[in-house]
Design a protein around this motif. Structure first.
Motif, mmCIF file in Angstrom:
data_model
loop_
_atom_site.group_PDB
_atom_site.id
_atom_site.type_symbol
_atom_site.label_atom_id
_atom_site.label_comp_id
_atom_site.label_asym_id
_atom_site.label_seq_id
_atom_site.Cartn_x
_atom_site.Cartn_y
_atom_site.Cartn_z
ATOM 1 N N GLN A 113 0.532 -1.259 -0.521
ATOM 2 C CA GLN A 113 0.292 -0.291 0.023
ATOM 3 C C GLN A 113 1.187 0.866 -0.293
ATOM 4 N N ALA A 114 2.135 0.992 0.385
ATOM 5 C CA ALA A 114 2.812 2.150 0.839
ATOM 6 C C ALA A 114 3.404 2.651 -0.195
ATOM 7 N N GLN A 115 4.734 1.506 -0.963
ATOM 8 C CA GLN A 115 5.416 1.242 -2.281
ATOM 9 C C GLN A 115 4.386 0.670 -3.807
ATOM 10 N N GLY A 116 3.813 0.026 -3.134
ATOM 11 C CA GLY A 116 3.696 -0.584 -4.443
ATOM 12 C C GLY A 116 4.057 -2.217 -4.749
ATOM 13 N N VAL A 117 3.965 -3.066 -5.695
ATOM 14 C CA VAL A 117 3.981 -4.337 -6.029
ATOM 15 C C VAL A 117 5.264 -4.134 -6.403
ATOM 16 N N VAL A 118 5.856 -3.578 -7.192
ATOM 17 C CA VAL A 118 7.434 -3.388 -7.714
ATOM 18 C C VAL A 118 8.100 -3.279 -6.726
ATOM 19 N N ALA A 119 8.358 -2.379 -6.192
ATOM 20 C CA ALA A 119 9.127 -2.276 -5.175
ATOM 21 C C ALA A 119 9.187 -3.085 -3.775
ATOM 22 N N ASN A 120 8.337 -3.913 -4.348
ATOM 23 C CA ASN A 120 8.036 -5.417 -2.686
ATOM 24 C C ASN A 120 8.545 -6.544 -3.921
ATOM 25 N N THR A 121 8.348 -6.737 -5.032
ATOM 26 C CA THR A 121 7.961 -8.209 -5.674
ATOM 27 C C THR A 121 9.279 -9.512 -4.854
ATOM 28 N N PRO A 122 10.163 -9.139 -4.908
ATOM 29 C CA PRO A 122 11.254 -9.871 -3.770
ATOM 30 C C PRO A 122 10.620 -10.645 -2.714
ATOM 31 N N GLN A 123 9.777 -9.658 -1.768
ATOM 32 C CA GLN A 123 9.515 -10.105 -0.398
ATOM 33 C C GLN A 123 7.728 -10.764 -0.867
ATOM 34 N N LEU A 124 7.408 -10.077 -1.895
ATOM 35 C CA LEU A 124 6.416 -10.666 -2.435
ATOM 36 C C LEU A 124 6.852 -12.449 -2.418
ATOM 37 N N ARG A 125 7.362 -12.237 -3.277
ATOM 38 C CA ARG A 125 8.231 -13.662 -3.698
ATOM 39 C C ARG A 125 7.910 -14.807 -2.681
ATOM 40 N N ALA A 126 9.326 -14.010 -2.015
ATOM 41 C CA ALA A 126 9.826 -14.905 -0.414
ATOM 42 C C ALA A 126 8.300 -15.902 0.047
ATOM 43 N N PHE A 127 7.581 -14.624 0.588
ATOM 44 C CA PHE A 127 6.445 -15.231 1.192
ATOM 45 C C PHE A 127 6.088 -16.230 0.221
ATOM 46 N N GLN A 128 5.978 -15.827 -0.907
ATOM 47 C CA GLN A 128 5.213 -16.750 -1.959
ATOM 48 C C GLN A 128 5.317 -19.061 -1.553
ATOM 49 N N CYS A 129 6.780 -18.303 -2.274
ATOM 50 C CA CYS A 129 7.503 -19.610 -1.863
ATOM 51 C C CYS A 129 7.398 -20.584 -0.157
ATOM 52 N N ASP A 130 7.260 -18.949 1.039
ATOM 53 C CA ASP A 130 7.421 -20.229 2.439
ATOM 54 C C ASP A 130 5.348 -20.476 2.151
ATOM 55 N N LEU A 131 4.632 -19.555 1.400
ATOM 56 C CA LEU A 131 3.721 -20.055 1.709
ATOM 57 C C LEU A 131 3.489 -21.286 0.845
ATOM 58 N N ARG A 132 3.872 -21.722 -0.429
ATOM 59 C CA ARG A 132 3.751 -23.043 -0.790
ATOM 60 C C ARG A 132 3.753 -23.786 -0.507
ATOM 61 N N ALA A 133 5.186 -23.653 0.678
ATOM 62 C CA ALA A 133 5.655 -24.917 2.113
ATOM 63 C C ALA A 133 5.017 -25.494 2.626
ATOM 64 N N TYR A 134 4.417 -23.886 3.381
ATOM 65 C CA TYR A 134 3.114 -23.892 4.425
ATOM 66 C C TYR A 134 2.030 -25.154 3.824
ATOM 67 N N ILE A 135 1.416 -24.734 2.768
ATOM 68 C CA ILE A 135 0.554 -25.561 2.540
ATOM 69 C C ILE A 135 0.523 -26.809 1.856
ATOM 70 N N HIS A 136 1.773 -27.264 1.530
ATOM 71 C CA HIS A 136 2.236 -28.228 1.502
ATOM 72 C C HIS A 136 2.620 -28.799 2.629
ATOM 73 N N TYR A 137 3.191 -28.586 4.350
ATOM 74 C CA TYR A 137 2.955 -29.080 5.398
ATOM 75 C C TYR A 137 1.400 -28.965 5.105
ATOM 76 N N LEU A 138 0.691 -28.385 5.140
ATOM 77 C CA LEU A 138 -0.899 -28.668 5.832
ATOM 78 C C LEU A 138 -1.607 -29.896 5.000
ATOM 79 N N SER A 139 -1.374 -30.054 3.725
ATOM 80 C CA SER A 139 -1.273 -30.679 3.278
ATOM 81 C C SER A 139 -0.662 -32.195 3.600
ATOM 82 N N GLN A 140 0.318 -32.463 4.114
ATOM 83 C CA GLN A 140 1.152 -33.369 4.912
ATOM 84 C C GLN A 140 0.249 -34.501 6.536
#
Length: 141
Positions: A113-140
Motif C-alpha cells: 500500500q505504501a510503496q507499490g508492488v514492484v518495490a516489494n516483488t522480492p518480498q512477495l516472492r519470498a512470502f509466496q515460496c514460504d506459503l507454498r511450503a506451508y500449504i505442502h506442510y498442511l497437506s501432509q
C-alpha cells in the motif's frame, strides 16, 4: 404536512480519509519460537479429526486459489489486487495458527500500500515460496 427527520441542529459527521499505512522498515514483530500447528493441536482447536480434515481441505483449496491469483496480481503489478489476495491469505493463515506467515502478510500489505508492488516483488516472492511450503506442510498433516 412535511415532517423533518433531521433538523439543522443535528451535527453531520464527516469521515476523514484513512491515513496511509506507515512505511515499515522491517517485518512486523512476531513472537520468537513460533511453530506451525500439528495435527494434534488442530484437533484440540477444532474438536475432531473429521472437522480438521474438512477445514484443511477447504483452507488449502482457497489458499492455492488465492496464491495463484496473488501471483497474477504481482505479475500485473496491481497493488489493490495484491492487497486483496494478501488479506484473504492472512485471514486463512490466522485461522490455522501460522502466526509467522500471518505477520509477514500483514507487513507486506502495508508495504504494498505504501510503496507499490514492484518495490516489494522480492518480498512477495519470498512470502509466496514460504506459503507454498506451508500449504505442502498442511497437506501432509
Amino acid at each position: 404536512m412535511v415532517t423533518r427527520a433531521f433538523s439543522n441542529r443535528v451535527p453531520v459527521l464527516k469521515l476523514a480519509p484513512s491515513p496511509s499505512p506507515p512505511l515499515l522498515a522491517g517485518p512486523a514483530y512476531c513472537p520468537a519460537g513460533i511453530t506451525w500447528p500439528t495435527r494434534t493441536s488442530l484437533i484440540e482447536i477444532f474438536g475432531s479429526d473429521e472437522v480438521v480434515d474438512r477445514v484443511l481441505v477447504s483452507l488449502m483449496d482457497e489458499a492455492r486459489e488465492d496464491h495463484a491469483l496473488l501471483d497474477q496480481a504481482r505479475t500485473c503489478a496491481d497493488a489493490p489486487w495484491v492487497v486483496e489476495r494478501l488479506h484473504r491469505l492472512v485471514g486463512s493463515l490466522a485461522f490455522v495458527g501460522a502466526a509467522d506467515l500471518e505477520c509477514r502478510g500483514e507487513w507486506l500489505i502495508a508495504r504494498v500500500q505504501a510503496q507499490g508492488v514492484v518495490a516489494n516483488t522480492p518480498q512477495l516472492r519470498a512470502f509466496q515460496c514460504d506459503l507454498r511450503a506451508y500449504i505442502h506442510y498442511l497437506s501432509q498433516l
